[in-house]
Design a protein around this motif. Structure first.
Motif, short mmCIF file in Angstrom:
data_model
loop_
_atom_site.label_atom_id
_atom_site.label_comp_id
_atom_site.label_asym_id
_atom_site.label_seq_id
_atom_site.Cartn_x
_atom_site.Cartn_y
_atom_site.Cartn_z
N UNK A 1 0.99 -1.18 -0.02
CA UNK A 1 -0.02 0.22 0.12
C UNK A 1 0.78 1.02 0.05
N UNK A 2 1.79 1.13 0.68
CA UNK A 2 3.05 2.24 0.54
C UNK A 2 3.46 2.57 -0.79
N UNK A 3 3.69 1.61 -1.66
CA UNK A 3 4.22 1.44 -2.96
C UNK A 3 3.26 2.24 -3.73
N UNK A 4 1.94 1.84 -3.43
CA UNK A 4 0.73 2.34 -4.32
C UNK A 4 0.64 3.96 -3.95
N UNK A 5 1.06 4.29 -2.75
CA UNK A 5 0.69 5.70 -2.28
C UNK A 5 1.94 6.50 -3.11
N UNK A 6 3.12 5.87 -3.13
CA UNK A 6 4.20 6.53 -3.90
C UNK A 6 4.17 6.77 -5.42
N UNK A 7 3.59 5.54 -5.82
CA UNK A 7 3.23 5.52 -7.27
C UNK A 7 2.33 6.86 -7.63
N UNK A 8 1.15 6.86 -6.80
CA UNK A 8 0.02 7.69 -7.15
C UNK A 8 0.64 9.06 -6.96
N UNK A 9 1.21 9.22 -5.85
CA UNK A 9 1.67 10.79 -5.40
C UNK A 9 2.65 11.18 -6.44
N UNK A 10 3.61 10.35 -6.97
CA UNK A 10 4.71 10.99 -7.96
C UNK A 10 3.96 11.08 -9.45
N UNK A 11 2.98 10.25 -9.76
CA UNK A 11 2.16 10.69 -10.89
C UNK A 11 1.44 12.01 -10.84
N UNK A 12 1.12 12.09 -9.64
CA UNK A 12 0.47 13.68 -9.43
C UNK A 12 1.43 14.81 -9.53
N UNK A 13 2.77 14.47 -8.98
CA UNK A 13 3.67 15.37 -8.93
C UNK A 13 4.41 15.63 -10.46
N UNK B 1 2.04 21.63 -12.73
CA UNK B 1 2.68 22.37 -13.70
C UNK B 1 3.89 22.98 -13.13
N UNK B 2 4.04 23.22 -11.92
CA UNK B 2 5.21 23.67 -11.25
C UNK B 2 6.37 22.60 -10.82
N UNK B 3 5.94 21.75 -10.27
CA UNK B 3 6.71 20.55 -9.72
C UNK B 3 7.19 19.55 -10.82
N UNK B 4 6.33 19.33 -11.83
CA UNK B 4 6.63 18.48 -12.84
C UNK B 4 8.01 18.69 -13.76
N UNK B 5 8.14 20.09 -14.11
CA UNK B 5 9.18 20.32 -14.82
C UNK B 5 10.53 20.20 -14.01
N UNK B 6 10.72 20.27 -12.56
CA UNK B 6 11.82 20.05 -11.79
C UNK B 6 12.00 18.72 -11.48
N UNK B 7 11.17 17.95 -11.40
CA UNK B 7 11.45 16.42 -11.18
C UNK B 7 11.99 15.91 -12.93
N UNK B 8 11.34 16.51 -13.81
CA UNK B 8 11.62 15.75 -15.19
C UNK B 8 13.07 16.34 -15.42
N UNK B 9 13.43 17.38 -15.04
CA UNK B 9 15.00 17.95 -15.23
C UNK B 9 16.02 16.84 -14.38
N UNK C 1 12.63 6.52 -13.69
CA UNK C 1 11.51 6.76 -12.58
C UNK C 1 11.54 5.31 -11.75
N UNK C 2 11.63 4.27 -12.43
CA UNK C 2 11.41 3.18 -11.54
C UNK C 2 12.37 3.12 -10.15
N UNK C 3 13.60 3.33 -10.69
CA UNK C 3 14.68 3.42 -9.45
C UNK C 3 14.15 4.35 -8.55
N UNK C 4 13.64 5.51 -8.90
CA UNK C 4 13.31 6.67 -7.80
C UNK C 4 11.84 6.41 -6.90
#
Ligand code: HEM
Length: 149
Positions: A28-40, A44-52, A58-61
């Protein structure tokens, strides 16, 4: 155990104990992490920071972040990284970005867990965010300047 740690244990018992709730496990924690980073990633603000910063793997992260949250919540000891240097190097992140991060995290936790469990995740996230912000933005010289000299 020193008297100081006994005191801390009394003040913050939840911080010292694994959260023992049915349904709170690595899956369930893995599910939270995956859903949270999908939203991140679609923010519009956080997405570009993470993709840089996270190019390609992403799997490793996501696995690392699952280890991290299992260590924080279940005291699993799975995470062995160093969060402070990973954030101090992010020069374009501002303090208000943390507000966005915490809102997305709180919304995701509230959708996936019971309210009392979600509240534990959020409380831990807020405390860690406060430490990261101190490491990233607190400057003694700036504080001294603000004090007049
Ligand atoms: C605006 C807020 C934040 C931003 C933009 C951000 C961004 C990032 C990025 C880009 C990385 C990957 C760094 C790399 O792999 O080199 C990272 C790693 C990480 N983040 Fe954040 N982060 C934020 C807030 C937080 C918060 C609040 C937490 C904890 C509650 C957190 C926990 C972590 C951890 C554990 C890692 C892995 C560090 C490692 O061991 O390599 N982050 N973050």
């Amino acid at each position: 155990m020193t008297s100081k740690s006994v005191l801390l244990d009394r003040i913050r018992p939840a911080a010292e104990q694994p959260l023992a709730q049915p349904g709170v496990d690595r899956a369930s924690i893995g599910e939270l992490v995956r859903e949270f980073y999908a939203r991140v990633r679609s923010d519009e603000r956080l997405g570009p920071i993470f993709s840089r910063e996270i190019v390609g793997d992403w799997e490793h992260h996501l696995e690392k972040m699952t280890d991290f949250w299992c260590s924080v919540i279940l005291k699993s000891g799975d995470y062995h990284g160093r969060p402070v240097p990973a954030h101090v190097k992010l020069k374009d992140v501002t303090e208000s970005d943390f507000d966005i991060w915490l809102v997305l995290f709180g919304e995701t936790a509230a959708e996936l867990f019971e309210p009392a469990t979600a509240a534990v995740f959020v409380e831990r996230a807020e405390r860690i965010a406060a430490s990261l912000k101190l490491a990233m933005f607190f400057r003694l010289d700036r504080t001294a300047a603000a004090g007049g000299q």
